[in-house]
Design a protein around this motif. Structure first.
Motif, PDB file in Angstrom:
ATOM      1  N   LYS A 122       0.835  -1.193   0.000  1.00 56.91           N
ATOM      2  CA  LYS A 122       0.000   0.000   0.000  1.00 56.91           C
ATOM      3  C   LYS A 122       0.879   1.256   0.000  1.00 56.91           C
ATOM      4  O   LYS A 122       1.987   1.246   0.510  1.00 56.91           O
ATOM      5  CB  LYS A 122      -0.902   0.023   1.229  1.00 56.91           C
ATOM      6  N   ILE A 123       0.325   2.305  -0.567  1.00 55.82           N
ATOM      7  CA  ILE A 123       0.991   3.613  -0.518  1.00 55.82           C
ATOM      8  C   ILE A 123       0.749   4.189   0.879  1.00 55.82           C
ATOM      9  O   ILE A 123      -0.344   4.646   1.196  1.00 55.82           O
ATOM     10  CB  ILE A 123       0.439   4.562  -1.600  1.00 55.82           C
ATOM     11  N   ASN A 124       1.776   4.123   1.744  1.00 56.83           N
ATOM     12  CA  ASN A 124       1.584   4.520   3.138  1.00 56.83           C
ATOM     13  C   ASN A 124       2.638   5.485   3.664  1.00 56.83           C
ATOM     14  O   ASN A 124       2.589   5.874   4.828  1.00 56.83           O
ATOM     15  CB  ASN A 124       1.541   3.285   4.030  1.00 56.83           C
ATOM     16  N   ILE A 125       3.608   5.884   2.852  1.00 52.04           N
ATOM     17  CA  ILE A 125       4.598   6.861   3.289  1.00 52.04           C
ATOM     18  C   ILE A 125       4.760   7.922   2.212  1.00 52.04           C
ATOM     19  O   ILE A 125       4.314   7.753   1.068  1.00 52.04           O
ATOM     20  CB  ILE A 125       5.967   6.193   3.597  1.00 52.04           C
ATOM     21  N   THR A 149       4.819   7.014  -1.675  1.00 48.87           N
ATOM     22  CA  THR A 149       5.457   5.746  -2.027  1.00 48.87           C
ATOM     23  C   THR A 149       5.085   4.701  -0.990  1.00 48.87           C
ATOM     24  O   THR A 149       4.289   4.960  -0.081  1.00 48.87           O
ATOM     25  CB  THR A 149       6.979   5.920  -2.120  1.00 48.87           C
ATOM     26  N   CYS A 150       5.691   3.492  -1.127  1.00 46.20           N
ATOM     27  CA  CYS A 150       5.390   2.409  -0.191  1.00 46.20           C
ATOM     28  C   CYS A 150       6.634   2.086   0.633  1.00 46.20           C
ATOM     29  O   CYS A 150       7.735   2.552   0.365  1.00 46.20           O
ATOM     30  CB  CYS A 150       4.908   1.182  -0.941  1.00 46.20           C
ATOM     31  N   SER A 151       6.440   1.247   1.617  1.00 42.69           N
ATOM     32  CA  SER A 151       7.552   0.896   2.508  1.00 42.69           C
ATOM     33  C   SER A 151       8.644   0.132   1.778  1.00 42.69           C
ATOM     34  O   SER A 151       9.839   0.303   2.058  1.00 42.69           O
ATOM     35  CB  SER A 151       7.026   0.061   3.677  1.00 42.69           C
ATOM     36  N   ALA A 210       8.231  10.360   5.530  1.00 43.85           N
ATOM     37  CA  ALA A 210       7.348  10.619   6.663  1.00 43.85           C
ATOM     38  C   ALA A 210       6.068   9.839   6.448  1.00 43.85           C
ATOM     39  O   ALA A 210       5.726   9.496   5.309  1.00 43.85           O
ATOM     40  CB  ALA A 210       7.065  12.113   6.793  1.00 43.85           C
ATOM     41  N   PRO A 211       5.352   9.521   7.522  1.00 49.32           N
ATOM     42  CA  PRO A 211       4.066   8.830   7.349  1.00 49.32           C
ATOM     43  C   PRO A 211       3.135   9.625   6.451  1.00 49.32           C
ATOM     44  O   PRO A 211       3.023  10.846   6.583  1.00 49.32           O
ATOM     45  CB  PRO A 211       3.536   8.731   8.783  1.00 49.32           C
TER      46      PRO A 211
END
Length: 366
Positions: free
Chosen positions: A146-149, A158-160, A174-175
């Protein structure tokens, strides 16, 4: 960074359970959006005199931006005066008392509708199928992530996995939620500041429009006063002109009367002398000496009386001259040409109240 939706939410016109109810709830939600923060109204909701609604916080932000010198209720025991701002929906001017936005009436009806809406929306989200729930953006490079950052260096979501193994591993991140909330807050503040700035600009425009009307009124009043002053001067000149013309006319009439009386008297004397000459000529033709002597004696006596009365009187030399009626208007003409406005006007363009009844100084009084 590329990313895509993992699935599509059901459209308002799609068939299936809850489709019609979702469209209805969506339409209702649009009516419950604050025009400032673009979020659903938060309690308490205040109703403006123009019947539009705002979150109290949004109303207070706009009010504080439009009235930066207004003292809040809790900052001092000094009673503050009221203020004003414009409704962001219709630009209607809202005038507040010393309580500020806390003096506005709460819209309990809208608050109750929001509570009912949130309860209905919670129930609807529980009952819908998992594939119909909130859509989630997925990373195209890592399809399961998932796109979470948010990459602060590249300024892109972007994603992790991209942070750990991908092209953003050396970037600052950053979050996504924190960046989302921060930018949403910044955008909300920007909207409030822009609305307040627009309100300030509108107030300045209104003041300048009022200034234009005042300038026109003052200009018209000053023109009228100037015309009245000049009319008074013209009336004074006309009155003095008639007085001086009257003096000339009276002396002219007196001189004409005197000269004409002399003409009549000398004409009478001349007529009597001509008659006496005719009588003397007729007497010269008398053949009888006694009659001639008798008539000649009477004629000679009349001639002597006529000679004594024939002392011709005439006006003195230059009696006909009227050149003593001379007026010198050069200085007065120069004074009239130099008529100007008096310097008794303040720097702010307003006249001294003590000189309100005498706006123009014409340099002299007549």
């Amino acid at each position: 960074m590329n990313f895509a939706l993992s699935f599509k939410p059901p459209s308002a016109g799609s068939s299936g359970p809850g489709a019609g109810g979702g469209a209805t709830m969506e339409n209702l939600e649009k009516q419950l959006i604050c025009p400032v923060c673009l979020e659903m109204f938060s309690k308490p909701v205040v109703i403006l005199p123009c019947q539009h609604n705002l979150c109290r916080k949004c109303a207070n932000d706009i009010f504080q931006s439009a009235n930066p010198l207004w003292q809040s209720r809790s900052s001092s025991s000094i009673t503050a005066s009221g203020g004003r701002f414009r409704c962001p929906s219709c630009r209607h001017e809202v005038v507040l008392d010393r309580h500020g936005v806390y003096g506005l009436q709460r819209n309990l009806l809208v608050e109750n509708i929001i509570d009912i809406y949130r309860q209905q929306e919670s129930s609807r989200l529980v009952n819908i199928k998992p594939e119909q729930q909130q859509q989630q953006l997925m990373c195209e490079e890592h399809e399961e992530e998932k796109i979470n950052i948010y990459c602060l260096s590249c300024q892109t979501p972007t994603c992790s996995m991209c942070k750990v193994f991908g092209q953003h591993k050396d970037c600052d991140v950053a979050p996504l939620s924190s960046v989302y909330m921060r930018q949403k807050t910044e955008l909300t503040d920007g909207i409030a500041n822009l609305v307040a700035s627009n309100d300030h600009i509108q107030a300045v425009i209104s003041q300048m429009e009022e200034m234009c009307r005042t300038v026109e009124e003052n200009g018209q009043r000053q023109r009228e006063q100037l015309a009245n002053h000049f009319d008074c001067l013209v009336a004074i000149l006309e009155e003095r002109k008639q007085e001086l013309v009257g003096l000339i006319s009276r002396q002219q009439d007196d001189k004409l009367k005197h000269v004409r009386s002399l003409i009549r008297r000398h004409s009478d004397q001349l007529e009597a002398a001509v008659t006496l000459v005719e009588s003397a000529i007729q007497s010269m033709e008398e053949p009888h000496m006694p009659l001639f002597i008798q008539s000649a004696k009477l004629i000679l006596e009349n001639m002597a009386a006529t000679a004594r009365a024939s002392n011709v009187k005439r006006p003195e030399l230059g009696y006909e001259n009227m050149s003593h009626f001379v007026i010198d208007t050069d200085d007065l003409a120069d004074m009239l040409r130099n008529i100007d406005f008096c310097p008794g006007v303040g720097d702010d363009g307003e006249e001294d109240p003590e000189e309100e009844e005498s706006d123009l100084d014409f340099g002299s009084r007549y």
